[in-house]
Enzyme design. Sequence first.
Site, mmCIF file in Angstrom:
data_model
loop_
_atom_site.group_PDB
_atom_site.id
_atom_site.type_symbol
_atom_site.label_atom_id
_atom_site.label_comp_id
_atom_site.label_asym_id
_atom_site.label_seq_id
_atom_site.Cartn_x
_atom_site.Cartn_y
_atom_site.Cartn_z
ATOM 1 N N ASP A 47 0.750 -1.197 -0.005
ATOM 2 C CA ASP A 47 0.062 -0.003 -0.014
ATOM 3 C C ASP A 47 1.002 1.286 0.020
ATOM 4 O O ASP A 47 0.369 2.111 0.052
ATOM 5 C CB ASP A 47 -1.110 0.027 1.250
ATOM 6 C CG ASP A 47 -0.327 -0.116 2.450
ATOM 7 O OD1 ASP A 47 0.939 -0.069 2.530
ATOM 8 O OD2 ASP A 47 -1.174 0.178 3.516
ATOM 9 N N SER A 48 2.261 1.042 0.190
ATOM 10 C CA SER A 48 3.152 2.163 -0.071
ATOM 11 C C SER A 48 2.941 2.762 -1.561
ATOM 12 O O SER A 48 3.617 3.855 -1.711
ATOM 13 C CB SER A 48 4.702 2.058 0.258
ATOM 14 O OG SER A 48 4.844 0.948 -0.532
ATOM 15 N N ASP A 86 -0.866 -6.602 -0.678
ATOM 16 C CA ASP A 86 -1.520 -5.601 0.794
ATOM 17 C C ASP A 86 -2.733 -5.131 1.115
ATOM 18 O O ASP A 86 -3.335 -4.564 0.202
ATOM 19 C CB ASP A 86 -0.355 -4.344 0.786
ATOM 20 C CG ASP A 86 0.083 -3.935 2.190
ATOM 21 O OD1 ASP A 86 0.037 -4.956 3.075
ATOM 22 O OD2 ASP A 86 1.117 -3.041 2.234
ATOM 23 N N LYS A 115 -1.183 -9.397 2.969
ATOM 24 C CA LYS A 115 -0.365 -8.922 4.307
ATOM 25 C C LYS A 115 -1.438 -7.882 4.936
ATOM 26 O O LYS A 115 -2.181 -7.144 4.232
ATOM 27 C CB LYS A 115 0.785 -8.119 3.753
ATOM 28 C CG LYS A 115 1.555 -7.579 4.778
ATOM 29 C CD LYS A 115 3.152 -7.146 4.845
ATOM 30 C CE LYS A 115 2.956 -5.570 4.019
ATOM 31 N NZ LYS A 115 2.329 -4.718 4.967
ATOM 32 N N GLU A 184 8.995 -3.817 10.839
ATOM 33 C CA GLU A 184 9.509 -2.673 10.175
ATOM 34 C C GLU A 184 9.698 -1.587 11.406
ATOM 35 O O GLU A 184 8.919 -1.471 12.466
ATOM 36 C CB GLU A 184 8.248 -1.902 9.279
ATOM 37 C CG GLU A 184 8.547 -0.515 8.672
ATOM 38 C CD GLU A 184 7.580 -0.025 7.888
ATOM 39 O OE1 GLU A 184 6.699 -0.641 7.296
ATOM 40 O OE2 GLU A 184 7.691 0.996 7.223
HETATM 41 O O1 KIV Z 1 3.520 -1.459 1.527
HETATM 42 C C1 KIV Z 1 4.845 -1.493 1.583
HETATM 43 O O2 KIV Z 1 5.644 -1.193 0.697
HETATM 44 C C2 KIV Z 1 5.145 -2.321 2.838
HETATM 45 C C3 KIV Z 1 6.547 -2.845 3.096
HETATM 46 C C4 KIV Z 1 7.217 -1.521 3.566
HETATM 47 C C5 KIV Z 1 6.697 -3.685 3.898
HETATM 48 O O3 KIV Z 1 4.227 -2.539 3.592
#
Ligand code: KIV
Length: 294
Positions: A47-48, A86, A115, A184
């Site tokens: 979700d980043s 995610d 995740k 994290e």
């Molecule tokens: O969204 C993402 O990229 C993440 C990673 C930083 C683990 O959750």
Amino acid sequence: MGSKLTAPAVRARKDSGQPPLVMVTAYDAPSARMADEAGVDVILVGDSVAMVVLGYDDTLQVTVEDMAHHVAAVARTRPRALVVGDLPWMSYHVSVEEAVRNAATLVRAGAESVKLEGGAKRVPVVEAIVAAEIPVMGHVGLTPQSVHVMGGFTVQGRQRDAALALIDDARALEAAGCFAIVLEGVPDAVAAMVTDAVGVPTIGIGAGPACDGQVLVLHDVLGLEDRIAPKFVRRYASLKADGVAALERFAEDVRAGRFPADRESYHLAPEVAAALGLEQPGTGELAGGASMTA
Ligand code: KIV
């Protein structure tokens, strides 16, 4: 390149004597192809994407539909790497039933696992998603979806009680059925304690070297941005600088009339050119440098 990575295969890497797991966050087909050709084990469609690609200040702005769109782009490349989708904020917070349906949406888009963020309080949701036959990766420590509760993107588990709570959280996620856990933004010693405490692989980001694997965002690894990065980021290329230089050369060529060249242009067949009363092929260059030959 080896066989397809699956969630059980990732789970089996714990204490296997094999090298640490390599995970990258990627959001689209070209990035997924790069990651897969590089031989990474896991592609996280994170979700980043909200911050890295869509320009938001936090990860709270993306929806299940947004995530499914990006998961599908990655999955269409059919990578050898395991694809983790995610679950975004509010997709697993309202009810267990909604969480399972949203996880299924990501699986139907091509994710092979999902995740979600949070520790012991997520146990019912993790159990329900696992019961729906969807492998779940946990995520504890600095959980970006909790940015307002944490008061910023701050390192977690610095004090004794918080460190012990992280261990409890990770154990609870393992017991609920998670096949791996992202750690994290936690001190390296705490990440080592968590890693020792659980029987599933930990995958660290800003969590030191003791984890069973490491994850970075592909854009950070490649230097696709040159903004100041957190200290845990290591850049292996400077693609932003390379990209700007390439685009400057393109702009210069367009402005100077050097682009497109003859070989970069389509041409009429000679008889069609003749029928149109145009200059015969092979007799010279037309304006802009394009000849009429096919
Ligand atoms: O969204 C993402 O990229 C993440 C990673 C930083 C683990 O959750």
